[in-house]
Write a protein that holds these residues in place. Structure first.
Motif, mmCIF file in Angstrom:
data_model
loop_
_atom_site.group_PDB
_atom_site.id
_atom_site.type_symbol
_atom_site.label_atom_id
_atom_site.label_comp_id
_atom_site.label_asym_id
_atom_site.label_seq_id
_atom_site.Cartn_x
_atom_site.Cartn_y
_atom_site.Cartn_z
ATOM 1 N N THR A 35 0.815 -1.306 -0.049
ATOM 2 C CA THR A 35 0.360 0.013 0.218
ATOM 3 C C THR A 35 1.041 1.297 0.027
ATOM 4 O O THR A 35 0.507 1.926 -0.676
ATOM 5 C CB THR A 35 -1.450 -0.065 0.894
ATOM 6 O OG1 THR A 35 -2.396 -1.571 1.482
ATOM 7 C CG2 THR A 35 -1.941 1.029 0.849
ATOM 8 N N MET A 38 2.393 1.572 -3.657
ATOM 9 C CA MET A 38 1.463 1.883 -4.224
ATOM 10 C C MET A 38 1.251 3.771 -4.457
ATOM 11 O O MET A 38 1.366 3.975 -5.157
ATOM 12 C CB MET A 38 0.497 1.051 -3.970
ATOM 13 C CG MET A 38 0.440 0.325 -4.876
ATOM 14 S SD MET A 38 0.959 0.328 -6.415
ATOM 15 C CE MET A 38 -0.047 0.698 -7.365
ATOM 16 N N SER A 39 0.670 3.643 -3.305
ATOM 17 C CA SER A 39 0.803 5.473 -2.940
ATOM 18 C C SER A 39 1.944 6.333 -3.121
ATOM 19 O O SER A 39 1.805 7.257 -3.761
ATOM 20 C CB SER A 39 0.660 5.847 -1.181
ATOM 21 O OG SER A 39 1.810 5.480 -0.150
ATOM 22 N N ALA A 46 1.012 4.914 -12.394
ATOM 23 C CA ALA A 46 -0.552 5.140 -12.157
ATOM 24 C C ALA A 46 -1.633 5.167 -12.928
ATOM 25 O O ALA A 46 -2.623 4.596 -12.620
ATOM 26 C CB ALA A 46 -1.550 5.918 -11.073
ATOM 27 N N ILE A 49 -1.363 2.426 -15.125
ATOM 28 C CA ILE A 49 -2.471 1.441 -14.105
ATOM 29 C C ILE A 49 -4.146 1.993 -14.535
ATOM 30 O O ILE A 49 -4.890 0.985 -15.115
ATOM 31 C CB ILE A 49 -2.231 1.139 -12.521
ATOM 32 C CG1 ILE A 49 -0.405 0.845 -12.435
ATOM 33 C CG2 ILE A 49 -3.292 0.225 -12.246
ATOM 34 C CD1 ILE A 49 -0.481 1.121 -11.232
ATOM 35 N N SER A 79 -3.370 -8.375 -3.060
ATOM 36 C CA SER A 79 -2.127 -6.975 -3.807
ATOM 37 C C SER A 79 -3.156 -6.022 -4.210
ATOM 38 O O SER A 79 -3.174 -4.997 -4.961
ATOM 39 C CB SER A 79 -1.353 -7.645 -4.658
ATOM 40 O OG SER A 79 -0.278 -9.064 -4.209
ATOM 41 N N VAL A 80 -4.515 -6.473 -5.154
ATOM 42 C CA VAL A 80 -5.826 -5.171 -5.895
ATOM 43 C C VAL A 80 -6.362 -4.601 -4.528
ATOM 44 O O VAL A 80 -6.661 -3.819 -4.650
ATOM 45 C CB VAL A 80 -6.896 -6.181 -6.677
ATOM 46 C CG1 VAL A 80 -7.985 -5.150 -7.037
ATOM 47 C CG2 VAL A 80 -6.172 -6.667 -7.434
ATOM 48 N N VAL A 83 -3.814 -2.197 -3.861
ATOM 49 C CA VAL A 83 -3.603 -0.985 -4.603
ATOM 50 C C VAL A 83 -4.939 0.161 -4.643
ATOM 51 O O VAL A 83 -4.948 0.999 -4.385
ATOM 52 C CB VAL A 83 -3.686 -1.496 -6.213
ATOM 53 C CG1 VAL A 83 -3.683 -0.738 -7.545
ATOM 54 C CG2 VAL A 83 -2.084 -2.508 -6.768
ATOM 55 N N ASN A 88 -4.829 3.986 -5.754
ATOM 56 C CA ASN A 88 -4.093 3.869 -7.769
ATOM 57 C C ASN A 88 -5.102 3.124 -8.676
ATOM 58 O O ASN A 88 -5.222 2.777 -10.053
ATOM 59 C CB ASN A 88 -3.157 3.400 -7.813
ATOM 60 C CG ASN A 88 -1.446 4.294 -6.982
ATOM 61 O OD1 ASN A 88 -2.193 5.753 -7.368
ATOM 62 N ND2 ASN A 88 -0.530 3.929 -7.482
ATOM 63 N N MET A 200 7.167 -2.150 -4.586
ATOM 64 C CA MET A 200 5.996 -3.090 -4.608
ATOM 65 C C MET A 200 6.986 -4.674 -5.131
ATOM 66 O O MET A 200 5.456 -5.119 -4.949
ATOM 67 C CB MET A 200 5.848 -2.205 -6.490
ATOM 68 C CG MET A 200 4.247 -2.333 -6.494
ATOM 69 S SD MET A 200 3.463 -1.873 -7.853
ATOM 70 C CE MET A 200 4.566 -2.759 -9.289
#
Length: 368
Positions: A35, A38-39, A46, A49, A79-80, A83, A88, A200
């Motif tokens: 997390t 991803m941030s 981003a 994605i 993982s999703v 995200v 993102n 990541m």
């Protein structure tokens, strides 16, 4: 002698409990690291994605292909969730990816069935059992994906339920998440590495390792002996099989483990394909616990996606489990595919390659 054996079992059980605790801590840490990573990704990454998942069918096949390659829907869905929690990925874009992960995870049980290829009768039964998991998830996706794409069926319901858990947050606004106890460490690691994409990748591998470790520990502690003892009781009626499938899978956090247990039982005529189906339906619901654990951030987005994962599998169960006629459709199709694959082994291999790799890859490639 008996006393020594009991003492050894007790020691092994204690080790398994400690391993479970360690794996759970590692899982929470890995999800938090993902997390944070991803941030910190730049806007260009981003944006890429978001562009890749704007088409729901591409998003579906990305989830399918990712899960087929790493052999863990738990890793992909967790993982999703991370995200989405990082902001993102929108909930609407993530839903088809989770559906795809549900199909991708069925590859394992189909591959297990190939180990019986030298014995025609066993191979036919094993492949039918393996494909049954595929067919059920494909049917559920075919029914629910159009409803989600055109009406936002799952995402709207899940957001409404998520409001009960996070009443003060606005889903349309910026995502603000509660810091879990691992946050100081994960922020320090992310800052030290200072390459969000590398962080990541490392965190995804850690999520995968944690789930495998947790699955192994719980399986040794609770399932291994119990499953053999309860075999006859489990498949006595469809609802009993469904309940055991749900709880066994929730315990080991892997539908691939429990459904792969079914294949040898069916191959060796311990259980019929028909009786194994409710267990597989239950396993699909049990595996949703991983997304629920991953949603510990208490963000509306993360909780909503965990609810989507549960609803998708629960609605699939409601469609097929109570009605014997509907329940027999995937069973009959799986048996038909098993028979055809025995007559021509090329069909079985072609089915695996096309369903899990070639078609998803080509659709993703040409869409881009």
């Amino acid at each position: 002698m008996e006393g020594l054996k009991l003492e050894k079992n007790k020691v092994n059980r204690t080790k398994s409990y400690l391993l479970m605790l360690l794996a759970l801590l590692l899982f929470i840490f890995a999800i938090d690291l993902l997390t944070v990573a991803m941030s910190h990704l730049n806007n260009e990454v981003a944006e890429n994605i978001l562009l890749a998942t704007r088409n729901p069918f591409v998003s579906l096949f990305i989830g399918l292909l990712m899960t087929a390659l790493i052999q863990s829907s738990s890793t992909v869905t967790a993982s999703v969730v991370a995200v989405v929690a990082a902001g993102n990925l929108t909930l609407e874009q993530a839903v088809p990816m989770v559906m795809g992960a549900n199909i991708g995870t069925t590859l394992t049980s189909t591959l297990v069935s190939l180990s019986y290829i030298m014995n025609r009768k066993q191979f036919r039964r094993a492949l039918s059992a393996g494909m049954l998991h595929d067919i059920f998830n494909i049917f559920t996706v075919v029914l629910l994906l159009p409803m989600e794409v055109y009406f936002g069926f799952l995402s709207k319901i899940s957001i409404s339920i998520a409001h009960l858990f996070v009443p003060n947050e606005s889903y349309t606004g910026p995502i603000v998440y509660n810091k879990v106890f691992t946050r100081p460490i994960t922020e320090w690691i992310s800052g030290t590495i200072d390459i969000p994409f590398l962080t990541m990748i490392i965190s995804v591998f850690l999520v995968f390792g944690a789930i495998k470790l947790l699955s192994s520990a719980v399986y040794q502690a609770f399932v291994l002996d119990s499953f053999q003892e309860l075999n006859k009781l489990i498949f006595r009626n469809p609802y009993m099989a469904f309940i055991y499938g749900t709880f066994f899978t929730a315990a080991v956090q892997s539908s691939t483990v429990t459904t792969s247990l079914i294949v040898p039982l069916v191959a060796n005529k311990k259980v019929s394909v028909k009786k194994s189906f409710p267990f597989i339906i239950g396993a699909n619901i049990g595996t949703t616990i991983t997304a629920a654990i991953a949603a510990i951030y208490k963000t509306e987005a993360a909780i909503a996606l965990a609810i989507v994962h549960f609803l998708f599998n629960f609605i699939g169960a409601l469609i097929f489990l109570p009605y014997p006629t509907l329940r027999n459709l995937p069973v009959l199709l799986a048996k038909y595919m098993g028979t055809k694959s025995v007559n021509s082994k090329f069909i079985g291999f072609a089915y695996i390659l096309l369903t899990f790799f070639i078609i998803p890859f080509l659709l993703i490639y040409f869409s881009n």
